[in-house]
Design a protein around this motif. Structure first.
Motif, PDB file in Angstrom:
ATOM      1  N   ALA A  15       0.830  -1.211   0.000  1.00  0.00           N
ATOM      2  CA  ALA A  15       0.000   0.000   0.000  1.00  0.00           C
ATOM      3  C   ALA A  15       0.863   1.259   0.000  1.00  0.00           C
ATOM      4  CB  ALA A  15      -0.945  -0.015   1.207  1.00  0.00           C
ATOM      5  N   VAL A  16       1.940   1.253   0.774  1.00  0.00           N
ATOM      6  CA  VAL A  16       2.850   2.405   0.808  1.00  0.00           C
ATOM      7  C   VAL A  16       3.519   2.595  -0.551  1.00  0.00           C
ATOM      8  CG1 VAL A  16       5.025   3.272   1.798  1.00  0.00           C
ATOM      9  CG2 VAL A  16       3.230   2.369   3.305  1.00  0.00           C
ATOM     10  N   LEU A  17       3.983   1.519  -1.147  1.00  0.00           N
ATOM     11  CA  LEU A  17       4.636   1.623  -2.459  1.00  0.00           C
ATOM     12  C   LEU A  17       3.661   2.113  -3.522  1.00  0.00           C
ATOM     13  CD1 LEU A  17       6.887  -1.567  -2.426  1.00  0.00           C
ATOM     14  CD2 LEU A  17       7.623   0.823  -2.244  1.00  0.00           C
ATOM     15  N   ARG A  18       2.436   1.580  -3.505  1.00  0.00           N
ATOM     16  CA  ARG A  18       1.441   2.045  -4.482  1.00  0.00           C
ATOM     17  C   ARG A  18       1.157   3.541  -4.290  1.00  0.00           C
ATOM     18  NH1 ARG A  18      -0.737  -3.185  -3.671  1.00  0.00           N
ATOM     19  NH2 ARG A  18      -2.131  -2.396  -2.064  1.00  0.00           N
ATOM     20  N   LYS A  26       6.883  13.218  -7.410  1.00  0.00           N
ATOM     21  CA  LYS A  26       6.388  14.238  -6.484  1.00  0.00           C
ATOM     22  C   LYS A  26       6.654  13.788  -5.051  1.00  0.00           C
ATOM     23  CE  LYS A  26       2.181  16.501  -4.977  1.00  0.00           C
ATOM     24  NZ  LYS A  26       0.729  16.415  -4.985  1.00  0.00           N
ATOM     25  N   PRO A  27       7.413  14.570  -4.286  1.00  0.00           N
ATOM     26  CA  PRO A  27       7.646  14.211  -2.884  1.00  0.00           C
ATOM     27  C   PRO A  27       6.339  14.265  -2.093  1.00  0.00           C
ATOM     28  CG  PRO A  27       9.182  15.919  -3.609  1.00  0.00           C
ATOM     29  CD  PRO A  27       8.150  15.772  -4.672  1.00  0.00           C
ATOM     30  N   MET A  28       6.209  13.355  -1.131  1.00  0.00           N
ATOM     31  CA  MET A  28       5.035  13.299  -0.265  1.00  0.00           C
ATOM     32  C   MET A  28       5.499  13.320   1.181  1.00  0.00           C
ATOM     33  SD  MET A  28       2.891  10.199  -2.070  1.00  0.00           S
ATOM     34  CE  MET A  28       1.393  10.418  -1.125  1.00  0.00           C
ATOM     35  N   TYR A  29       4.754  13.999   2.041  1.00  0.00           N
ATOM     36  CA  TYR A  29       5.071  13.935   3.464  1.00  0.00           C
ATOM     37  C   TYR A  29       4.239  12.822   4.095  1.00  0.00           C
ATOM     38  CZ  TYR A  29       1.121  17.243   3.885  1.00  0.00           C
ATOM     39  OH  TYR A  29      -0.091  17.875   3.799  1.00  0.00           O
ATOM     40  N   GLY A  30       4.612  12.435   5.283  1.00  0.00           N
ATOM     41  CA  GLY A  30       4.043  11.256   5.923  1.00  0.00           C
ATOM     42  C   GLY A  30       2.535  11.205   5.974  1.00  0.00           C
ATOM     43  N   SER A  31       1.880  12.309   6.324  1.00  0.00           N
ATOM     44  CA  SER A  31       0.417  12.314   6.403  1.00  0.00           C
ATOM     45  C   SER A  31      -0.220  12.063   5.038  1.00  0.00           C
ATOM     46  CB  SER A  31      -0.095  13.638   6.969  1.00  0.00           C
ATOM     47  OG  SER A  31       0.317  13.786   8.295  1.00  0.00           O
ATOM     48  N   GLN A  32       0.421  12.540   3.998  1.00  0.00           N
ATOM     49  CA  GLN A  32      -0.083  12.282   2.642  1.00  0.00           C
ATOM     50  C   GLN A  32       0.015  10.793   2.319  1.00  0.00           C
ATOM     51  OE1 GLN A  32       2.573  15.115   0.673  1.00  0.00           O
ATOM     52  NE2 GLN A  32       0.767  16.171  -0.127  1.00  0.00           N
ATOM     53  N   VAL A  33       1.138  10.179   2.682  1.00  0.00           N
ATOM     54  CA  VAL A  33       1.306   8.739   2.443  1.00  0.00           C
ATOM     55  C   VAL A  33       0.254   7.969   3.237  1.00  0.00           C
ATOM     56  CG1 VAL A  33       2.865   6.757   2.585  1.00  0.00           C
ATOM     57  CG2 VAL A  33       3.773   8.997   1.955  1.00  0.00           C
ATOM     58  N   CYS A  34       0.027   8.369   4.492  1.00  0.00           N
ATOM     59  CA  CYS A  34      -0.999   7.722   5.324  1.00  0.00           C
ATOM     60  C   CYS A  34      -2.359   7.768   4.633  1.00  0.00           C
ATOM     61  CB  CYS A  34      -1.128   8.411   6.685  1.00  0.00           C
ATOM     62  SG  CYS A  34       0.231   8.133   7.811  1.00  0.00           S
ATOM     63  N   ALA A  35      -2.737   8.948   4.181  1.00  0.00           N
ATOM     64  CA  ALA A  35      -4.043   9.116   3.545  1.00  0.00           C
ATOM     65  C   ALA A  35      -4.151   8.303   2.260  1.00  0.00           C
ATOM     66  CB  ALA A  35      -4.303  10.597   3.260  1.00  0.00           C
ATOM     67  N   GLU A  36      -3.126   8.359   1.426  1.00  0.00           N
ATOM     68  CA  GLU A  36      -3.149   7.656   0.138  1.00  0.00           C
ATOM     69  C   GLU A  36      -3.144   6.140   0.335  1.00  0.00           C
ATOM     70  OE1 GLU A  36      -3.528   7.444  -3.892  1.00  0.00           O
ATOM     71  OE2 GLU A  36      -3.352   9.361  -2.854  1.00  0.00           O
ATOM     72  N   ALA A  37      -2.377   5.671   1.314  1.00  0.00           N
ATOM     73  CA  ALA A  37      -2.271   4.222   1.556  1.00  0.00           C
ATOM     74  C   ALA A  37      -3.411   3.702   2.433  1.00  0.00           C
ATOM     75  CB  ALA A  37      -0.928   3.901   2.217  1.00  0.00           C
ATOM     76  N   ILE A  44       3.056   3.286   8.676  1.00  0.00           N
ATOM     77  CA  ILE A  44       3.824   3.726   7.505  1.00  0.00           C
ATOM     78  C   ILE A  44       5.234   4.196   7.814  1.00  0.00           C
ATOM     79  CG2 ILE A  44       1.773   4.304   6.128  1.00  0.00           C
ATOM     80  CD1 ILE A  44       3.505   7.248   6.690  1.00  0.00           C
ATOM     81  N   TYR A  45       5.439   4.847   8.969  1.00  0.00           N
ATOM     82  CA  TYR A  45       6.778   5.393   9.229  1.00  0.00           C
ATOM     83  C   TYR A  45       7.861   4.319   9.335  1.00  0.00           C
ATOM     84  CZ  TYR A  45       4.981  10.107   9.391  1.00  0.00           C
ATOM     85  OH  TYR A  45       4.409  11.306   9.038  1.00  0.00           O
ATOM     86  N   PRO A  46       7.620   3.185   9.993  1.00  0.00           N
ATOM     87  CA  PRO A  46       8.646   2.131   9.971  1.00  0.00           C
ATOM     88  C   PRO A  46       8.910   1.600   8.557  1.00  0.00           C
ATOM     89  CG  PRO A  46       7.102   1.734  11.753  1.00  0.00           C
ATOM     90  CD  PRO A  46       6.530   2.857  10.925  1.00  0.00           C
TER      91      PRO A  46
END
Length: 118
Positions: A15-18, A26-37, A44-46
């Motif tokens: 999910a994180v890779l997708r 495009k760089p993403m910050y952690g909250s964006q990755v959380c929402a997208e994944a 996600i952080y580990p």
């Protein structure tokens, strides 16, 4: 750091890779990755740390502190797949898909991801 090794392709890692591959330049910050994944930050952080430190698939950078101060929030760390990391992530996801959908079964020429036939 090697990009020719793959992490264990758990559902959260996939999910994180997708999420990162939606717009790989495009760089993403952690909250964006959380929402997208669709995953919590504690998951996600580990994964992000492992993809960066152990596999070299990610590059990260802290934003300019003046930006976060001006916006009255904590600094963001931005993550982006490296060129080799994006390629390795696509391959690892495809292999994971193949293993999951073709595990010991024969499909009479049905198309898989990207039109690949078995």
């Amino acid at each position: 750091m090697e990009t020719n090794r793959s992490p264990r392709m758990t559902q959260p890692t996939q999910a994180v890779l997708r999420a990162l591959l939606v717009e790989p330049n495009k760089p993403m910050y952690g909250s964006q990755v959380c929402a997208e994944a669709g995953l919590p930050s504690g998951t996600i952080y580990p994964i992000l740390a492992r993809l960066e430190r152990e596999y070299g698939w990610l590059e990260s950078e802290w934003e300019d502190p003046d930006i976060s101060i001006a916006e009255g929030r904590p600094r963001r760390r931005y993550y982006q797949l490296s060129r080799d990391g994006a390629q390795a992530a696509r391959l690892a996801l495809a292999e994971s898909y193949q293993a999951r959908h073709h595990n010991g079964r024969k499909f009479g020429g049905k198309a898989g991801p990207a039109g690949v036939t078995s």
